[in-house]
Design a protein around this motif. Sequence first.
Motif, PDB file in Angstrom:
ATOM      1  N   ILE A 223       0.843  -1.194   0.000  1.00 50.63           N
ATOM      2  CA  ILE A 223       0.000   0.000   0.000  1.00 50.63           C
ATOM      3  C   ILE A 223       0.880   1.248   0.000  1.00 50.63           C
ATOM      4  O   ILE A 223       1.760   1.412   0.846  1.00 50.63           O
ATOM      5  CB  ILE A 223      -0.941   0.004   1.217  1.00 50.63           C
TER       6      ILE A 223
ATOM      7  N   ASN B 201     -11.164   4.227   4.934  1.00 52.04           N
ATOM      8  CA  ASN B 201     -10.423   2.989   4.668  1.00 52.04           C
ATOM      9  C   ASN B 201     -10.388   2.044   5.866  1.00 52.04           C
ATOM     10  O   ASN B 201      -9.728   1.013   5.813  1.00 52.04           O
ATOM     11  CB  ASN B 201      -8.992   3.303   4.236  1.00 52.04           C
TER      12      ASN B 201
ATOM     13  N   SER C 165     -11.935  -0.794   7.843  1.00 49.74           N
ATOM     14  CA  SER C 165     -12.933  -1.807   7.483  1.00 49.74           C
ATOM     15  C   SER C 165     -12.576  -3.123   8.152  1.00 49.74           C
ATOM     16  O   SER C 165     -11.389  -3.436   8.373  1.00 49.74           O
ATOM     17  CB  SER C 165     -12.989  -1.999   5.961  1.00 49.74           C
TER      18      SER C 165
ATOM     19  N   PHE D 104      -4.330   7.600   3.085  1.00 49.58           N
ATOM     20  CA  PHE D 104      -4.780   6.221   3.243  1.00 49.58           C
ATOM     21  C   PHE D 104      -5.369   5.967   4.640  1.00 49.58           C
ATOM     22  O   PHE D 104      -6.412   5.311   4.765  1.00 49.58           O
ATOM     23  CB  PHE D 104      -3.621   5.254   2.996  1.00 49.58           C
TER      24      PHE D 104
ATOM     25  N   ASP E  10     -10.936  -6.568   2.246  1.00 44.89           N
ATOM     26  CA  ASP E  10     -10.537  -5.686   1.146  1.00 44.89           C
ATOM     27  C   ASP E  10      -9.061  -5.316   1.325  1.00 44.89           C
ATOM     28  O   ASP E  10      -8.679  -4.723   2.340  1.00 44.89           O
ATOM     29  CB  ASP E  10     -11.418  -4.440   1.163  1.00 44.89           C
TER      30      ASP E  10
ATOM     31  N   ASN F  65      -7.273  -3.013   0.251  1.00 41.43           N
ATOM     32  CA  ASN F  65      -6.971  -1.577   0.279  1.00 41.43           C
ATOM     33  C   ASN F  65      -7.565  -0.906   1.514  1.00 41.43           C
ATOM     34  O   ASN F  65      -7.835   0.283   1.509  1.00 41.43           O
ATOM     35  CB  ASN F  65      -7.494  -0.912  -0.994  1.00 41.43           C
ATOM     36  N   THR F  66      -7.768  -1.694   2.551  1.00 39.42           N
ATOM     37  CA  THR F  66      -8.303  -1.162   3.812  1.00 39.42           C
ATOM     38  C   THR F  66      -7.456  -1.653   4.977  1.00 39.42           C
ATOM     39  O   THR F  66      -6.516  -2.445   4.801  1.00 39.42           O
ATOM     40  CB  THR F  66      -9.768  -1.608   4.010  1.00 39.42           C
TER      41      THR F  66
END
Length: 914
Positions: free
Chosen positions: A539, A554, A556, A549, A560, A562-563
């Motif tokens: 990331i 983000n 969660s 970010f 995912d 990207n979290t």
Amino acid sequence: MKLKPLIFLTLLLGSFMAYGQQKGTVEGVVTDASLNNETMPAVSVSVQGTKQGANTDINGKFKLELNPGAHILVFSYVGYQTLRDTISVKAGNTINLNVAMASDAQMLNDVVITGEVRKDTESSLLRQQMKSAVITQSIGAQEMGRKGISNAAVAITKVTGIAKQEGTSGVFVRGLGDRYNNTLLNGLPLPSNEPTSKNISLDLFGTDVIQSIGISKIYTADGYGDVGGATVNIVSKEHVGSPDLSIEIGGGLNTNAFRSDFKKADNWNRFGFYNIKTPTTLQQYTFGSRWSPKTVNNPFNYNFAISGGKSFNVGEEGRINLFATASHTTDYTYRSGSEKIVGNRQDIVNTDFFNIQKFGYKTNTTGMLNLAYRIDSKNLIKLNSIFINGSSSTVGEYNLVKQNEPVQFKRQTLTEQNKLFLNQLLGEHQLNERLNLDWAGSYGIVNADMPDRITNTLSEDNASGYIFSTGDVNANNRYFQYITEKEWAARAALNYKLFKNADNTYNGKISVGYNGRQKKRDFEATQFSLRMNGGNTGIKGDPNDIDAFLNAGNLSSSADPNTFTLRTARSSNLTPFTYNVDLQNHGGYVNYEHTPNDRITYTLGVRVDKVLQKMTWDTNIRLPSLDFDDAKIDKLFILPEATLKYALKEDENLRVAASKSYTLPQFLEKAPFRYDDITYATIGNPYLKPADNYNLDIKWEKFPSSDELFSFGIFGKYIKDPISLSRTAAAEPSLFSFYNAGDYAYVIGAEFEARKKITDYLSGGVNLTYMYSRQELDMNKVEVETGGNHSVNFNTNHDALQGASPLLVNADLTYKATKGNLRPTFSLIGNYFYDRIFSLGAYGKGNIIERGYPTINFVSSVNIGARWDLGLKVNNILNNRIRMEQENDDAHVEVYSYKSGLDFSVGLKYNFFK
């Protein structure tokens, strides 16, 4: 014709003889009516209407030669009523004139009210030092002003044998650090404001609340026995004399900070008052500030203060003295440099912090109310309330490389707030001619909070610049720490005078007293660490925009990639790590003082201290074989002491002092809690036990005049079970802990001090300390006493004490004009310490040594008329690099290097009632 020269010479000789006989002499002694007619140095004795005059010497004596005739002598001293006496001088005659001066507040219906005297001048403190039955030193408001001292921490480093170590808030006294010292306010203990310290940070006490600071490097039975280095007693400022009101404003800058793109925390508060709460859920993003700091250009410091006092008559005999002050100061600092974590060879560099920038912003807000009620000539009650809010906001940025890893960027944003609220009630009562009672009680509370320490770690990636580091679960986190420390304290003493003389003075006294304290500390800490979902290790992260970010969108609980999710050290459990300490210390003492003749004064005393310290914890350290009772301290200490003062002359003393005392481990040193910094970590050792101290001092001192001193002394300390900081056996090269490292340690040394008035306008001073220290190191002792839970492998079986510099030097030179409408004062103040141990080496890794360096400060002020004062200060003129080296066998490796920059400040003060 031959007779003319003879007649001329005869007449000329006669005229010279007549001239030599035409003056008369007036001499005498000035005493203090409010202090049992003790002699008063530095009293101005002038002849009204002329420029003739003199000051009394250290013994209160004065002498003037005057022309025959009537003269008016004027006796004046700050805080005292000015006296005038008319005398008639005859040629060749001597007049003996003794004068007793009274304070401004003294005479009410012919009743002498005692105790309202000016006690912060250099001359009065030197007089107290000379008259005292025991060895003591003091620095007062007058000297602190002359040297441009801003707080108590700086003040005591000007005293012989005392130094401050880099990276610590405490001081080292004759090589003994924070745990060996004790801090009092008006004779009552102060709670600590830092988890890493036993004593409160002295830099919280600005000079606007200080009348004087007493430093006792010997132990006497009327004080708490938990001291091996020094007892520091801050005496709060009181109002004396005429009404007073002043305001002060000032500004300044640090050269490094002013030229930098200065960074400050997003939650930065200009006045230093924070109200940040710990998040109560892991499912929602409730952090109240951004991860990334802000930038400010050309930051400058400012300060303002207001203080004043007034006296009020109450009835026929009573008087109330009221003093109040409020102030606020700010301080921007910036330093750049490097640090390293090195193995046992110079080529083993575990971590190289090759580029470090540290931006710091501090505030100090102080308010104090001091009320002294003199009920009558025999009874005095004092109330002292003080509030201090000290805060700091620090941003540290680190470019670093670890072995076999890519370059990393770390940032730690640290917010701290320390609030002290303390109330004291004190009383002095003359019960009869021989018996007096002195008592005091206090309650203090400290809230020492670290609300929201932010840590980020990014790694360089050739393809995308930077990515978030995921190798360490704590690489990106927010940490919340809170300490509440409450302390109740009391003291009481009955003093009975012995051996009455024909002149109604006494040659001895016996004192019976009690000192007690109860201290409770509650510590809690919670760390929220980020976990990247889906095992994503790539990331992207921008050092200047971490929040791109790390934001609410983000967060969660899904997979995912990207979290991220939030976890504590207990996974999904929000229960904080805690430790709780309850310390009870109660002691009684008897002290006997006797002056059998004009030359000898001695004291004999004994104190019995009962100490019970209980500790419980629920922390990130697991020691299955240890229970809470193993960490308890339950001990009775019997502490004898004796002192001897031999007056070689009126102004010359020889002193000896011997005593036994003890040292308790600091709370954090015993609490099994791991505290992490960027470049190091510490862990407590619950098996630590108290150290016993045996102390000896011999000192010669001479007081040539009221503001001059020469002294030389030798001292020795033997410490059983000394406590030291050392590397642990853990695999981490930067993890340290605390140990009773050997059976004993000792310190021997010599001290010299000189204060000299060179001319009417020029004075100087120098003090130096030379000492040798040695402690035995025994790794088997550590392993046995910790039940095998701790082990260490020292490089040698003995070493010097941590923080003990073999040589300390302080010097100052002052020019001061006392006449005219513009009266400037210029001072150069210098300090030097030689190399000293920062931490002990182990496992082949050498000692880390803080290299010595000199500092020079310039302080100037101008009194303009009677009401205005203008000041200029330049600190750290040499701007030496602060360095530490690790002394490995193959080479000395630099592991710490910074420059702090110069500090400039100007100030303007206006006095309304002068």
